[in-house]
Design a protein around this motif. Sequence first.
Motif, short mmCIF file in Angstrom:
data_model
loop_
_atom_site.label_atom_id
_atom_site.label_comp_id
_atom_site.label_asym_id
_atom_site.label_seq_id
_atom_site.Cartn_x
_atom_site.Cartn_y
_atom_site.Cartn_z
N GLN A 119 25.16 -43.33 -6.77
CA GLN A 119 23.94 -43.53 -6.00
C GLN A 119 22.69 -43.58 -6.90
O GLN A 119 21.70 -44.24 -6.57
N THR A 120 22.73 -42.85 -7.98
CA THR A 120 21.57 -42.80 -8.86
C THR A 120 21.69 -43.76 -10.04
O THR A 120 20.85 -43.74 -10.95
N SER A 124 16.65 -43.70 -10.34
CA SER A 124 16.09 -42.71 -9.41
C SER A 124 15.37 -41.66 -10.23
O SER A 124 15.51 -41.56 -11.44
N SER A 125 14.66 -40.82 -9.54
CA SER A 125 13.91 -39.76 -10.21
C SER A 125 14.85 -38.66 -10.69
O SER A 125 16.00 -38.54 -10.27
N GLN A 128 15.96 -36.34 -7.86
CA GLN A 128 17.01 -36.91 -7.02
C GLN A 128 18.36 -36.85 -7.72
O GLN A 128 19.39 -36.59 -7.09
N GLN A 129 18.37 -37.11 -9.02
CA GLN A 129 19.62 -37.04 -9.78
C GLN A 129 20.19 -35.61 -9.77
O GLN A 129 21.39 -35.42 -9.64
N GLU A 132 21.62 -35.03 -6.19
CA GLU A 132 22.79 -35.81 -5.85
C GLU A 132 24.00 -35.47 -6.73
O GLU A 132 25.13 -35.42 -6.24
#
Length: 214
Positions: A119-120, A124-125, A128-129, A132
């Motif tokens: 997803q990352t 991504s930031s 977020q990483q 997730e």
Amino acid sequence: MRHMNTTPSKTTDLSKTDTPADDPEKSTADAAVTEDPTATAAPAGATDEAAAPAGVTGETEDDGLEPDDLEPDPFTEARHGVGAGATAVVSAGLGIVALTGAWSGRVAAERETLMGQIQTAGGSSAAQQISEIYGDAWHTTALVNGLFAVLALLVGVFVLVRPAFGTPATRPQPAWIRAVALAGVALGTLGVLISVGMYFDLFLSLPVAGTPAG
């Protein structure tokens, strides 16, 4: 002058005593006196009954009991409490798994990590990483361990309260079964508390990405 007769008219020999041979009637009377006048002839079989213990006679009374009813079956004794004992051991085992972790929890955590990386991957930031890739795997592990802890708790409680329901048992539950079930309940309760703390980040919070310099 009269002369006095000093010779006794009859001389008694004190050393002479009657013998049984001289007096047969006296001998018979003496023998009768020596016998116990209260003694009576014992009925036939009285000696055998007196020699036997109290409550036991020469013949075995048929009281309607079979030999199997007098002695417990060793196989029945061995099977008593086997199911409850096995269930108590399962409860303790589930509690240990809840505290140490299971392979299923590791597999679920690795899956969440892989999904987070996918997803990352597009960009991504950092926050977020972390959420997730690391946070979801951590929470999944806590969730799986919590499920094992709840199972250990429920199984242990079932073993403890089982004698109060259903058909009453002929004998009380063995002490070792109750002890193992209590151990399962204690481990399950501790596992639930730890899993809840892990899932809601009460013990360790997620890492926080620093603000890039700039």
